[in-house]
Design a protein around this motif. Sequence first.
Motif, PDB file in Angstrom:
ATOM      1  N   UNK A  27      95.765  28.343  60.197  1.00  0.00           N
ATOM      2  CA  UNK A  27      96.832  28.946  60.994  1.00  0.00           C
ATOM      3  C   UNK A  27      97.487  28.022  61.999  1.00  0.00           C
ATOM      4  N   UNK A  28      96.976  26.810  62.154  1.00  0.00           N
ATOM      5  CA  UNK A  28      97.587  25.840  63.065  1.00  0.00           C
ATOM      6  C   UNK A  28      98.660  25.045  62.323  1.00  0.00           C
ATOM      7  N   UNK A  29      99.417  24.294  63.085  1.00  0.00           N
ATOM      8  CA  UNK A  29     100.478  23.494  62.506  1.00  0.00           C
ATOM      9  C   UNK A  29     100.193  22.005  62.698  1.00  0.00           C
ATOM     10  N   UNK A  30     100.657  21.198  61.761  1.00  0.00           N
ATOM     11  CA  UNK A  30     100.534  19.747  61.895  1.00  0.00           C
ATOM     12  C   UNK A  30     101.589  19.245  62.868  1.00  0.00           C
ATOM     13  N   UNK A  31     101.489  17.964  63.223  1.00  0.00           N
ATOM     14  CA  UNK A  31     102.558  17.350  64.000  1.00  0.00           C
ATOM     15  C   UNK A  31     103.794  17.229  63.122  1.00  0.00           C
ATOM     16  N   UNK A  32     104.925  17.026  63.751  1.00  0.00           N
ATOM     17  CA  UNK A  32     106.180  16.887  63.020  1.00  0.00           C
ATOM     18  C   UNK A  32     106.374  15.438  62.570  1.00  0.00           C
ATOM     19  N   UNK A  33     107.208  15.213  61.563  1.00  0.00           N
ATOM     20  CA  UNK A  33     107.470  13.856  61.084  1.00  0.00           C
ATOM     21  C   UNK A  33     108.148  12.977  62.139  1.00  0.00           C
ATOM     22  N   UNK A  34     107.942  11.673  61.992  1.00  0.00           N
ATOM     23  CA  UNK A  34     108.556  10.672  62.854  1.00  0.00           C
ATOM     24  C   UNK A  34     109.311   9.700  61.949  1.00  0.00           C
ATOM     25  N   UNK A  35     110.620   9.646  62.132  1.00  0.00           N
ATOM     26  CA  UNK A  35     111.463   8.763  61.328  1.00  0.00           C
ATOM     27  C   UNK A  35     111.833   7.545  62.140  1.00  0.00           C
ATOM     28  N   UNK A  36     111.738   6.372  61.535  1.00  0.00           N
ATOM     29  CA  UNK A  36     112.090   5.131  62.210  1.00  0.00           C
ATOM     30  C   UNK A  36     113.600   4.932  62.269  1.00  0.00           C
ATOM     31  N   UNK A  37     114.012   3.712  62.493  1.00  0.00           N
ATOM     32  CA  UNK A  37     115.429   3.365  62.572  1.00  0.00           C
ATOM     33  C   UNK A  37     115.972   3.056  61.182  1.00  0.00           C
ATOM     34  N   UNK A  38     117.259   3.291  60.996  1.00  0.00           N
ATOM     35  CA  UNK A  38     117.986   2.958  59.763  1.00  0.00           C
ATOM     36  C   UNK A  38     117.391   3.652  58.539  1.00  0.00           C
ATOM     37  N   UNK A  39     117.145   4.942  58.646  1.00  0.00           N
ATOM     38  CA  UNK A  39     116.626   5.735  57.532  1.00  0.00           C
ATOM     39  C   UNK A  39     117.801   6.410  56.845  1.00  0.00           C
ATOM     40  N   UNK A  40     117.809   6.379  55.511  1.00  0.00           N
ATOM     41  CA  UNK A  40     118.847   7.038  54.725  1.00  0.00           C
ATOM     42  C   UNK A  40     118.175   8.138  53.911  1.00  0.00           C
TER      43      UNK A  40
END
Length: 171
Positions: free
Chosen positions: A108-121
């Motif tokens: 029932x818990x949630x994971x952390x959210x994604x982390x996107x770096x620089x210059x991602x397409x």
Amino acid sequence: MNIFAYMFQDRKANRKNFKGQLVLFMFRVAQLINRSMITKVIFFPYLMFYRFFVEWSLGIELPRKLTAGKGLIIYHGQALVVNQGVIIGENCVLRNSVTIGHKKLADGTFTRCPRLGNNIDVGANVCIIGDVAIGDNVIIGAGAVVIKDIPANSIAVGNPARVLEGRSVLT
């Protein structure tokens, strides 16, 4: 950075894309308002208008608490959903029907959210879910489902997303 430079920081990146410029301008204004409880109270009608117009009318969920670097580009933003805990680096591209957010675990818990770096397409119809880190200079192909970390300078495709071996963004 002064207030006007902050509000217009995505304008140059979204050249010839009026919808992207408008949505990101409104998003940056909402972020400024969100910095203080007093401004949230004073500009509450704007925050409601932002939510109604951007989320309900245009179908783009960019929460005002989202952390996004300058130069964010939104192409064909319809059905774009980004969780407020996501961190997006500078000069990133998000296309239509992209979903970025956390994952609910069995307990029932949630994971952390994604982390996107620089210059991602990020291609169209991509899902990035769970506690994943995406390195700088990454291309994610259309329709990919990202559930694992992606190293910098790579290309990821497929469901589940896999890194193409021998392929690099730099070559």
